[in-house]
Structures are given as structure tokens and as C-alpha cells.
Motif scaffolding. Structure first.
Motif, PDB file in Angstrom:
ATOM      1  N   ALA A  16       2.354  11.564   9.674  1.00 21.44           N
ATOM      2  CA  ALA A  16       3.266  10.695   8.921  1.00 21.44           C
ATOM      3  C   ALA A  16       4.316  10.062   9.829  1.00 21.44           C
ATOM      4  O   ALA A  16       4.658   8.879   9.672  1.00 21.44           O
ATOM      5  CB  ALA A  16       3.937  11.488   7.802  1.00 21.44           C
ATOM      6  N   ALA A  17       4.848  10.814  10.779  1.00 20.04           N
ATOM      7  CA  ALA A  17       5.915  10.283  11.633  1.00 20.04           C
ATOM      8  C   ALA A  17       5.420   9.112  12.471  1.00 20.04           C
ATOM      9  O   ALA A  17       6.100   8.084  12.589  1.00 20.04           O
ATOM     10  CB  ALA A  17       6.464  11.393  12.525  1.00 20.04           C
ATOM     11  N   ALA A  18       4.226   9.251  13.066  1.00 17.18           N
ATOM     12  CA  ALA A  18       3.683   8.161  13.871  1.00 17.18           C
ATOM     13  C   ALA A  18       3.348   6.945  13.015  1.00 17.18           C
ATOM     14  O   ALA A  18       3.553   5.797  13.429  1.00 17.18           O
ATOM     15  CB  ALA A  18       2.435   8.639  14.615  1.00 17.18           C
ATOM     16  N   ARG A  27       4.903   3.048  13.214  1.00 18.91           N
ATOM     17  CA  ARG A  27       4.087   1.839  13.343  1.00 18.91           C
ATOM     18  C   ARG A  27       4.244   0.876  12.174  1.00 18.91           C
ATOM     19  O   ARG A  27       4.027  -0.330  12.326  1.00 18.91           O
ATOM     20  CB  ARG A  27       2.615   2.232  13.492  1.00 18.91           C
ATOM     21  CG  ARG A  27       2.310   3.029  14.752  1.00 18.91           C
ATOM     22  CD  ARG A  27       2.511   2.217  16.026  1.00 18.91           C
ATOM     23  NE  ARG A  27       1.533   1.140  16.125  1.00 18.91           N
ATOM     24  CZ  ARG A  27       0.359   1.258  16.720  1.00 18.91           C
ATOM     25  NH1 ARG A  27       0.011   2.423  17.271  1.00 18.91           N
ATOM     26  NH2 ARG A  27      -0.470   0.244  16.788  1.00 18.91           N
ATOM     27  N   THR A  28       4.587   1.392  10.982  1.00 13.19           N
ATOM     28  CA  THR A  28       4.628   0.539   9.790  1.00 13.19           C
ATOM     29  C   THR A  28       6.027   0.332   9.221  1.00 13.19           C
ATOM     30  O   THR A  28       6.235  -0.597   8.435  1.00 13.19           O
ATOM     31  CB  THR A  28       3.756   1.137   8.670  1.00 13.19           C
ATOM     32  OG1 THR A  28       4.314   2.408   8.271  1.00 13.19           O
ATOM     33  CG2 THR A  28       2.322   1.338   9.135  1.00 13.19           C
ATOM     34  N   GLY A  29       6.963   1.210   9.582  1.00 11.49           N
ATOM     35  CA  GLY A  29       8.303   1.142   9.001  1.00 11.49           C
ATOM     36  C   GLY A  29       8.395   1.713   7.607  1.00 11.49           C
ATOM     37  O   GLY A  29       9.457   1.645   6.964  1.00 11.49           O
ATOM     38  N   LEU A  38       0.802  -1.217   0.000  1.00 10.34           N
ATOM     39  CA  LEU A  38       0.000   0.000   0.000  1.00 10.34           C
ATOM     40  C   LEU A  38       0.837   1.270   0.000  1.00 10.34           C
ATOM     41  O   LEU A  38       1.998   1.277   0.406  1.00 10.34           O
ATOM     42  CB  LEU A  38      -0.899   0.024   1.244  1.00 10.34           C
ATOM     43  CG  LEU A  38      -1.741  -1.222   1.531  1.00 10.34           C
ATOM     44  CD1 LEU A  38      -2.440  -1.066   2.874  1.00 10.34           C
ATOM     45  CD2 LEU A  38      -2.744  -1.479   0.413  1.00 10.34           C
ATOM     46  N   ALA A  39       0.184   2.343  -0.419  1.00  7.59           N
ATOM     47  CA  ALA A  39       0.647   3.707  -0.166  1.00  7.59           C
ATOM     48  C   ALA A  39      -0.443   4.424   0.616  1.00  7.59           C
ATOM     49  O   ALA A  39      -1.632   4.203   0.384  1.00  7.59           O
ATOM     50  CB  ALA A  39       0.925   4.444  -1.470  1.00  7.59           C
ATOM     51  N   VAL A  40      -0.040   5.261   1.554  1.00  5.96           N
ATOM     52  CA  VAL A  40      -0.968   6.080   2.322  1.00  5.96           C
ATOM     53  C   VAL A  40      -0.691   7.536   1.979  1.00  5.96           C
ATOM     54  O   VAL A  40       0.420   8.032   2.209  1.00  5.96           O
ATOM     55  CB  VAL A  40      -0.811   5.844   3.836  1.00  5.96           C
ATOM     56  CG1 VAL A  40      -1.776   6.739   4.607  1.00  5.96           C
ATOM     57  CG2 VAL A  40      -1.046   4.379   4.175  1.00  5.96           C
ATOM     58  N   ILE A  41      -1.681   8.215   1.406  1.00 11.05           N
ATOM     59  CA  ILE A  41      -1.501   9.589   0.935  1.00 11.05           C
ATOM     60  C   ILE A  41      -2.102  10.557   1.955  1.00 11.05           C
ATOM     61  O   ILE A  41      -3.275  10.457   2.306  1.00 11.05           O
ATOM     62  CB  ILE A  41      -2.166   9.790  -0.439  1.00 11.05           C
ATOM     63  CG1 ILE A  41      -1.577   8.819  -1.474  1.00 11.05           C
ATOM     64  CG2 ILE A  41      -1.991  11.230  -0.911  1.00 11.05           C
ATOM     65  CD1 ILE A  41      -2.268   8.880  -2.824  1.00 11.05           C
ATOM     66  N   ILE A  52      -5.147  -0.675   6.923  1.00  6.62           N
ATOM     67  CA  ILE A  52      -3.934  -1.314   6.387  1.00  6.62           C
ATOM     68  C   ILE A  52      -3.977  -2.828   6.604  1.00  6.62           C
ATOM     69  O   ILE A  52      -3.477  -3.597   5.781  1.00  6.62           O
ATOM     70  CB  ILE A  52      -2.694  -0.680   7.044  1.00  6.62           C
ATOM     71  CG1 ILE A  52      -2.512   0.762   6.522  1.00  6.62           C
ATOM     72  CG2 ILE A  52      -1.435  -1.507   6.790  1.00  6.62           C
ATOM     73  CD1 ILE A  52      -1.544   1.588   7.335  1.00  6.62           C
ATOM     74  N   GLU A  53      -4.567  -3.263   7.693  1.00 10.86           N
ATOM     75  CA  GLU A  53      -4.772  -4.693   7.982  1.00 10.86           C
ATOM     76  C   GLU A  53      -3.473  -5.494   7.973  1.00 10.86           C
ATOM     77  O   GLU A  53      -3.435  -6.632   7.512  1.00 10.86           O
ATOM     78  CB  GLU A  53      -5.746  -5.312   6.986  1.00 10.86           C
ATOM     79  CG  GLU A  53      -7.142  -4.756   7.039  1.00 10.86           C
ATOM     80  CD  GLU A  53      -8.071  -5.404   6.033  1.00 10.86           C
ATOM     81  OE1 GLU A  53      -9.166  -5.827   6.440  1.00 10.86           O
ATOM     82  OE2 GLU A  53      -7.690  -5.483   4.843  1.00 10.86           O
ATOM     83  N   GLY A  54      -2.401  -4.892   8.464  1.00 14.34           N
ATOM     84  CA  GLY A  54      -1.144  -5.615   8.556  1.00 14.34           C
ATOM     85  C   GLY A  54      -0.394  -5.768   7.255  1.00 14.34           C
ATOM     86  O   GLY A  54       0.691  -6.387   7.228  1.00 14.34           O
ATOM     87  N   ARG A  55      -0.921  -5.235   6.183  1.00 11.58           N
ATOM     88  CA  ARG A  55      -0.222  -5.326   4.893  1.00 11.58           C
ATOM     89  C   ARG A  55       0.979  -4.377   4.872  1.00 11.58           C
ATOM     90  O   ARG A  55       0.986  -3.363   5.569  1.00 11.58           O
ATOM     91  CB  ARG A  55      -1.184  -4.975   3.753  1.00 11.58           C
ATOM     92  CG  ARG A  55      -2.268  -6.015   3.507  1.00 11.58           C
ATOM     93  CD  ARG A  55      -3.306  -5.521   2.518  1.00 11.58           C
ATOM     94  NE  ARG A  55      -4.155  -4.482   3.100  1.00 11.58           N
ATOM     95  CZ  ARG A  55      -5.144  -3.863   2.449  1.00 11.58           C
ATOM     96  NH1 ARG A  55      -5.384  -4.179   1.182  1.00 11.58           N
ATOM     97  NH2 ARG A  55      -5.868  -2.952   3.059  1.00 11.58           N
ATOM     98  N   PRO A  56       2.004  -4.699   4.080  1.00 14.18           N
ATOM     99  CA  PRO A  56       3.164  -3.802   4.014  1.00 14.18           C
ATOM    100  C   PRO A  56       2.788  -2.459   3.397  1.00 14.18           C
ATOM    101  O   PRO A  56       2.011  -2.394   2.434  1.00 14.18           O
ATOM    102  CB  PRO A  56       4.157  -4.552   3.135  1.00 14.18           C
ATOM    103  CG  PRO A  56       3.343  -5.550   2.382  1.00 14.18           C
ATOM    104  CD  PRO A  56       2.180  -5.905   3.253  1.00 14.18           C
TER     105      PRO A  56
END
Length: 285
Positions: free
Chosen positions: A83-85, A89-91, A42-45, A62-66
């Protein structure tokens, strides 16, 4: 498209979902919309403002997906601070627009900017980030801010338009960073594209985007014409112009209207059509 409530995850099309942050205001409409692109990775915009509830909803979506990338259109505080948080959480790396630090001697607008934004990668016009089945290509659209990017999703002929083109209101162009000439050039740039749909950060999806962009350009030309007529009539102070141009406007939005008029005046001066002396504007001789 269905208007969502904060905390809801709305699937807009196979590659795109949307989550609304709970930050409604006269400047954000119902709030900032975070878009999630992709199915496998995924991408998160524009993750939005610092809000633990919104972060929780994003992690649920996100359901645990990269997450391949956290993508930022610009650094106003309703778009980038979370974005920082989310990275913690996701790396995922933070990519997109450049940091923006204003240093000018005039009225400052940096109170609205995220001064802690720290991207791992800045994307220039035409550069991209991608994952399985999706690509996000940066489209430089300065004007609302000098660092503003839209992001094209060619697999869906969609464009994430950030605050450059919104589904509920015209965009605020506020000097010293906001630039009306650059904004108009960016609208013209979008007119030459053939995107099927825009997904803005505020307001509903725009299903006939070229028509809307043409209307936005016409609206700004009308405002410019109003300003030139007021200058010729001897109305040279920005507040007086706003009172005559924006009859019935929500008083909370008057400062933004004044900055927008100032942006037009600065553009007119750059084009040799207006002059200024002590805060009073006149038509150029």
C-alpha cells in the motif's frame, strides 16, 4: 471464473478486475488477489506484499486513472505492505482497517502482521468510501484478525471478503488475536446479508455465498463437537487433538491447525464448557 497467473489482469465484471500476486504458499493458495473497483476512478483492495512486479501490474491495470482509495481488509503481510509504494506512485490515501499491534504475554502471532501499516483513514463498520459509480462499505468481520473488514459493493451486490471467507480453504483463526467466538459471530452477520457474490483474497469467486457461509458455520460446529468428545475421552493436549482430528494434513499446516484448535478451546472456556490447567484441557465439571 478463470484462474489467472501472476501478472494477468482479469476483468470479473464491469466494476471489478483482479490481479494475482506471485506469492503462492500453503497459507495463500495461488497467492493474494488484489481487486480493482471502478471504471473512471478506482479503488485498489489489498495491494498485497512488497513485490515490484505486482506493483507494475497494478499500475498497468490502473492505466493512469485516478485512484480514490487504497483499501485494506486487514494487515497480514500478504495483504497490506504494498500500500505504501502504491500510495507513493498514485497519491491515493490508504483507508480501511485499523493498525494492529499485539502486546500479550503468550505465544505471539505478530510476525505475520504488517507493522508499518499507516492508514490515512480508518473505517468503522458501515462507513464507506466511493467514486464514480461505486461505493465500498466497510463490514466489520473480526475473527481471523481483530481488525478484519470486508467491503460491500452495493452497485454489484458483491462483497470483497478478504480472508474471512475464502474460495479455497477454511480461514485460520489463530490466538492471541484470532478469536473463534468473534469469527462465528461475523459469519452469522454475513448470513443475514443478501450479497450476490463474494470476491475473496484467496481462491475463486464464491457465487453462492450464503450456502458456503452456512457450510463454514456447520464445519466449525463439527470441529467443536470433535473437541468436546476428545476432552471427554481424556485427550487434553492440543497437539494430540490435532493428530486425531486432522489425519493426513500437510505437515506444514499443523501449526495453523493447532492454533485453530486452541481458538476453539478458548471459546469453549469462555462459554463455560472447558477448563485448562498447565496446557491440559478438560471438559468443565
Amino acid at each position: 471464473m478463470n484462474q489467472a497467473s501472476p501478472g494477468q489482469i482479469v476483468r470479473l465484471e464491469p466494476l471489478v478486475a483482479r490481479v494475482l500476486a506471485n506469492n503462492p504458499s500453503p497459507y495463500t493458495n495461488s497467492g493474494t488477489q488484489t481487486h480493482i473497483v471502478g471504471t473512471t476512478d478506482l479503488a485498489v483492495i489489498d495491494p498485497g506484499p512488497i513485490d515490484e512486479a505486482h506493483l507494475g501490474t497494478l499500475l498497468t491495470a490502473i492505466e493512469g486513472r485516478p485512484v480514490t482509495a487504497i483499501v485494506i481488509t486487514h494487515t497480514h503481510r500478504d495483504h497490506s505492505p504494498l500500500a505504501a509504494a502504491l500510495k507513493e506512485r498514485t497519491g491515493a490515501p490508504i483507508v480501511g482497517c485499523a493498525p494492529l499491534v499485539l502486546s500479550d504475554g503468550g505465544p505471539r502471532a505478530d510476525a505475520a502482521f504488517d507493522t508499518e501499516y499507516a492508514p490515512d483513514r480508518v473505517l468503522a463498520d458501515g462507513e464507506s468510501v466511493g467514486g464514480e459509480g461505486w461505493t465500498l462499505e466497510a463490514v466489520a468481520t473480526p475473527g481471523h484478525t481483530s481488525n478484519h473488514l470486508c467491503f460491500a459493493l452495493p452497485e454489484a451486490k458483491a462483497l470483497f471478503s478478504g480472508d474471512h471467507v475464502m474460495g479455497w480453504s477454511t480461514t485460520v483463526v489463530a490466538p492471541p488475536d484470532g478469536d473463534m467466538g468473534a469469527y462465528m459471530a461475523s459469519l452469522d452477520k454475513l448470513m443475514r446479508r443478501d450479497d450476490r457474490i463474494y470476491y475473496p483474497a484467496h481462491g475463486e469467486a464464491i457465487e453462492r455465498p450464503q450456502r458456503l457461509v452456512r457450510g463454514l458455520m456447520g464445519h466449525r460446529k463439527q470441529r467443536e463437537g470433535q473437541i468436546l468428545r476428545l476432552l471427554r475421552d481424556g485427550t487434553g493436549a492440543v497437539p494430540a487433538m490435532v493428530e486425531r482430528m486432522y489425519v493426513g494434513l500437510d505437515r506444514r499446516l499443523l501449526p495453523a491447525a493447532e492454533r485453530s484448535v486452541l481458538a476453539h478451546l478458548i471459546d469453549l472456556r469462555a462459554r463455560g464448557l472447558a477448563t485448562e490447567d498447565g496446557g491440559i484441557w478438560k471438559p468443565a465439571a
